[in-house]
Structure formats: structure tokens, C-alpha cells
Design a protein around this motif. Structure first.
Motif, PDB file in Angstrom:
ATOM      1  N   UNK A 232      33.666  41.603  32.817  1.00 47.57           N
ATOM      2  CA  UNK A 232      34.517  42.895  32.247  1.00 47.57           C
ATOM      3  C   UNK A 232      35.665  42.800  32.039  1.00 47.57           C
ATOM      4  N   UNK A 233      36.390  43.209  31.050  1.00 48.08           N
ATOM      5  CA  UNK A 233      37.829  43.398  30.858  1.00 48.08           C
ATOM      6  C   UNK A 233      38.456  44.629  30.618  1.00 48.08           C
ATOM      7  N   UNK A 234      39.368  44.937  31.179  1.00 45.94           N
ATOM      8  CA  UNK A 234      40.208  46.423  31.041  1.00 45.94           C
ATOM      9  C   UNK A 234      41.600  46.189  30.579  1.00 45.94           C
ATOM     10  N   UNK A 331      44.790  45.405  41.020  1.00 48.35           N
ATOM     11  CA  UNK A 331      43.988  44.804  41.950  1.00 48.35           C
ATOM     12  C   UNK A 331      42.662  45.905  42.197  1.00 48.35           C
ATOM     13  N   UNK A 332      42.868  47.018  42.290  1.00 48.44           N
ATOM     14  CA  UNK A 332      42.060  47.966  42.159  1.00 48.44           C
ATOM     15  C   UNK A 332      40.947  48.031  41.324  1.00 48.44           C
ATOM     16  N   UNK A 333      41.166  47.615  40.155  1.00 51.65           N
ATOM     17  CA  UNK A 333      40.092  47.484  38.962  1.00 51.65           C
ATOM     18  C   UNK A 333      39.519  46.068  39.404  1.00 51.65           C
ATOM     19  N   UNK A 334      40.055  45.090  40.031  1.00 47.89           N
ATOM     20  CA  UNK A 334      39.263  43.880  40.274  1.00 47.89           C
ATOM     21  C   UNK A 334      38.359  44.129  41.298  1.00 47.89           C
ATOM     22  N   UNK A 335      38.480  44.979  42.577  1.00 49.24           N
ATOM     23  CA  UNK A 335      37.909  45.454  43.568  1.00 49.24           C
ATOM     24  C   UNK A 335      36.310  45.977  42.863  1.00 49.24           C
ATOM     25  N   UNK A 336      36.691  46.682  41.921  1.00 45.90           N
ATOM     26  CA  UNK A 336      35.243  47.448  41.478  1.00 45.90           C
ATOM     27  C   UNK A 336      34.532  46.404  40.286  1.00 45.90           C
ATOM     28  N   UNK A 337      34.958  45.387  40.155  1.00 47.34           N
ATOM     29  CA  UNK A 337      34.081  44.574  39.310  1.00 47.34           C
ATOM     30  C   UNK A 337      34.713  43.850  37.904  1.00 47.34           C
ATOM     31  N   UNK A 338      36.246  44.392  37.562  1.00 48.97           N
ATOM     32  CA  UNK A 338      36.750  43.760  36.576  1.00 48.97           C
ATOM     33  C   UNK A 338      37.181  42.361  36.726  1.00 48.97           C
ATOM     34  N   UNK A 366      47.936  37.643  45.459  1.00 50.69           N
ATOM     35  CA  UNK A 366      47.045  38.479  46.288  1.00 50.69           C
ATOM     36  C   UNK A 366      45.723  37.888  46.063  1.00 50.69           C
ATOM     37  N   UNK A 367      45.344  37.527  44.762  1.00 54.27           N
ATOM     38  CA  UNK A 367      44.162  37.158  44.387  1.00 54.27           C
ATOM     39  C   UNK A 367      43.959  35.915  45.190  1.00 54.27           C
ATOM     40  N   UNK A 368      44.928  34.953  45.304  1.00 48.39           N
ATOM     41  CA  UNK A 368      44.679  33.826  46.146  1.00 48.39           C
ATOM     42  C   UNK A 368      44.390  34.063  47.414  1.00 48.39           C
ATOM     43  N   UNK A 369      45.113  35.036  48.067  1.00 50.51           N
ATOM     44  CA  UNK A 369      44.924  35.480  49.558  1.00 50.51           C
ATOM     45  C   UNK A 369      43.568  36.102  49.627  1.00 50.51           C
TER      46      UNK A 369
END
Length: 384
Positions: A232-234, A331-338, A366-369
Motif C-alpha cells: 500500500x502506498x499513500x 510513521x502513523x501510516x506505516x503502523x496501520x499497514x502502509x 525511526x524505521x530502523x529503530x
């Protein structure tokens, strides 16, 4: 043993054009400025973007040639070329993009844009109705996938395309999987994109609505027999400032410019797809306007007045704040599956430079963390 996490493969995309123009920049008479195009592409590569989108319009510079030029002026930057099915025969499209992929050494992907308005389609001689366009796209993508992934002569007889003895000789670089990105928010689009796409592209709606769209794509993919949904891309238009306050001051200045003479000039020059006196035809723009009706500010910093100002046309919702605030919102969007985030600015070249310097490092750090934390947690759980 390593344990993959959803944070490991998140991609950050930008977008390039062939002239210095936007909703707040009137530009000059040039439609194609080679020097600017090269600088724009290099700014994204130097800023650490994974790919850049090259958009599609019936009167714009032809995307595969823009991509070839960008490839010649960069070394690793991925090239996501928007492509409209129905304009050329799919057998020609198949070898156009595999040829480009060979010369760029594996940097090409396609963004399939089935169409937005009847008027835009008719500018290229396409009079097929909306839902039929998606049926045609489904057939078109079937032909592309077969041409890229299988060898030997083949015949095809479908509703929209027919050929005999086609024998592709140019395949993707090193026989890799040439990815298909796909956009659309209508019921017909969900069916085709969920069946055929590697990545499903959405415009920047609030978290709740984005989650609903992800659920729809997931359901349609399962109905199509896929074990996993597409990535999924946003897409967003970040407006950064040194502080949140400075970003909001800048945002209101941008909105004033869009609503003024410069914005009007840009809309006229680009052939605005969604005039204010007429509701947009495409579901994606209708959804954006519906979000704007609910309020100007959503979630952490998603801002919708820019969408209203352009009549819902295109990627137009903003993320407003300091780099730290906007990184947290992404990162909020990454957390829901983006899985993929496309960002482009209102001051296109300078914003790309600023994103690369100030925003992307925070997102990637933050992604790496989070990936490391998840791997550690999985390892500890496995040990127990």
C-alpha cells in the motif's frame, strides 16, 4: 536468524516534472527544461529517495522518455513511470518498458493510471466508459505480465486486444519482476488493482479512511485468490517549517497563493481536471473532498484546505509541521499497514532537497529503530 519486520522494506518516493512549476510557482513558457529535470532527479537521488514518480497527462512530456533522461543523469534512483492503458497497444508498451529497464539496469516500475475524467480520456481518442476502462486495464495488465514473465511466441484473443505469434525478445533486466503500481478508489478499480498490482496507490486520507481502503484492497485481493494483498502506498504534500508554528505560517501562505492569481494561472495552464463549478468524476477526488468537508485538520497534522482549493484534483492533502511532526505522521501510516509513502512539495525542487536533508533521515532512523526493536522482541519471545 533474522526476523523480517514491516519496517524493513518501507519505501519513500518523490515525484519529478520537466519544468519548474506548481500550484504556487507560475513557471515560464518551457514545458520541457532538460537542466531543471536533471537537477530535480539528482536532488531526489542525493536526498535518499527510493524512486520518483513521473506523472501522466494527455498533453505532458512523454513519461518513458523523461524516465530515460532521468536515468542518464542518476545512478541508482528508481523510476516509477505513470502509464495509461488504452493509448498504445500492450505489446508495444511491454517492450517499451523492458527496453527502458535494460538501459537503466533494473530501475523501472509502472504506475498504471486507468483514467480520471471522460474529457481527459477523449483528448487521446479514448471513448470507453469508466467501468469498461477497468475491464480493459485488467486485460492489458494480463498481457504485460505474461510478456514480461514468460518466453516464447503467444497468441491472445480478448475483449479488447487480439494478436497472433507475438514473440517478446526484450525482458526485464536480469529477469527481475517488473513491478506494477496501481491507483483508483472506485469499486471497479479495487477489483482490478487488488488482482494485478504489486503496490496499490492511495491519496492521503486520514488514518481511519486509509485503514478502510486497505481493508477493501485486502478483501478484493483475497477474492482474487491472492495469498497476500498488494503493498500500500499513500501520497502527501508535506509543508515543513523549522517549528510547527513556522510550518503553519508557511501553509497558510501557500493556500493564499493557490487561491490567488498564481494558482489560477497554474490551473488554467495544466487544464484543471476538476473545476470548482463541477463535481469531480473520479472516486479518489470525491473521497478527498468528502474528507475536506469533515474538517480542515485530521489526526496528527493532515490538512485539507489545499484539496478544497484545487477542487479535489490529484495528490493535494498536506502534512504540516516541523520535520519531527511530519515524520511522526508518516510513521502513523506505516503502523496501520502502509508500505510506501510518496511525498512532493509545493516548491518542488527546494522541497525535495529539504525533505532529503531534514525529513527522510528522521523517518529512516525511526524505521530502523522500530525494526530492531521488533527483531529483538521476536528473538526474545522465540528464546522463551
Amino acid at each position: 536468524m533474522s526476523h523480517a519486520s514491516p519496517y524493513d522494506d518501507v519505501e519513500i518516493l518523490g515525484m519529478i516534472g520537466t519544468a519548474d512549476a506548481s500550484e504556487i510557482r507560475p513557471g515560464n513558457a518551457a514545458v520541457v527544461d532538460p537542466d531543471y529535470t536533471a537537477r530535480f532527479a539528482r536532488a531526489h537521488e542525493e536526498g535518499g529517495f527510493d524512486r520518483v514518480l513521473i506523472g501522466y497527462g494527455s498533453g505532458w512530456a512523454e513519461g518513458s522518455q523523461v524516465a530515460a533522461y532521468a536515468a542518464a543523469h542518476t545512478e541508482r534512483l528508481g523510476l516509477l513511470v505513470a502509464h495509461r492503458p488504452g493509448v498504445v497497444h500492450p505489446t508495444l508498451a511491454a517492450r517499451t518498458f523492458t527496453t527502458l529497464d535494460q538501459f537503466s539496469k533494473g530501475r523501472v516500475a509502472l504506475n498504471i493510471v486507468t483514467g480520471s475524467t471522460n474529457a481527459e480520456q477523449r483528448r487521446e481518442g479514448d471513448y470507453v466508459p469508466h467501468d469498461e476502462r477497468y475491464d480493459r486495464t485488467d486485460e492489458y495488465l494480463q498481457i504485460l505480465r505474461t510478456a514480461w514473465d514468460t518466453k516464447g511466441p503467444r497468441d491472445f484473443e480478448g475483449r479488447y486486444y487480439r494478436f497472433e505469434g507475438a514473440t517478446p525478445q526484450v525482458f526485464p533486466y536480469q529477469d527481475r519482476h517488473l513491478e506494477l503500481f496501481f491507483g483508483g478508489s472506485s469499486p471497479a478499480a479495487y477489483v482490478v488493482g487488488a488482482r494485478r498490482a504489486d503496490t496499490y496507490m492511495l491519496w492521503g486520507e486520514p488514518l481511519k479512511e486509509t485503514g478502510e481502503q486497505i481493508a477493501t484492497v485486502t478483501a478484493r485481493a483475497a477474492e482474487a485468490g491472492r495469498a497476500r494483498r498488494p503493498r500500500i502506498s499513500v501520497s502527501f504534500r508535506p509543508i515543513l517549517g523549522a517549528t510547527d508554528e513556522a510550518a503553519w505560517e508557511r501553509a497558510h501562505g501557500i493556500l493564499d497563493t493557490i487561491n490567488g492569481a498564481v494558482g489560477a494561472q497554474f490551473k488554467q495552464k495544466m487544464g484543471q481536471l476538476h473545476p470548482r463549478d463541477r463535481a469531480p468524476e473520479n472516486a479518489g477526488s470525491q473521497r478527498l473532498l468528502a474528507v475536506a468537508e469533515k474538517g480542515e485538520l485530521h489526526d496528527r497534522c493532515l490538512w485539507t484546505p489545499t484539496t478544497r482549493a484545487v477542487g479535489g484534483g490529484g495528490n493535494s492533502t498536506a502534512l504540516v509541521g516541523s520535520p519531527e511532526t511530519v515524520a511522526a505522521a508518516i510513521l502513523d501510516y506505516v503502523e496501520i499497514g502502509v508500505d510506501t509513502v510518496l511525498i512532493r512539495g509545493y516548491d518542488p525542487l527546494q522541497d525535495a532537497i529539504d525533505y532529503g536533508r531534514d525529513l527522510l533521515p528522521l523517518v529512516r532512523q525511526e524505521l530502523a529503530h522500530r525494526a530492531a526493536t521488533r527483531r529483538t522482541g521476536v528473538t526474545e519471545k522465540a528464546a522463551v
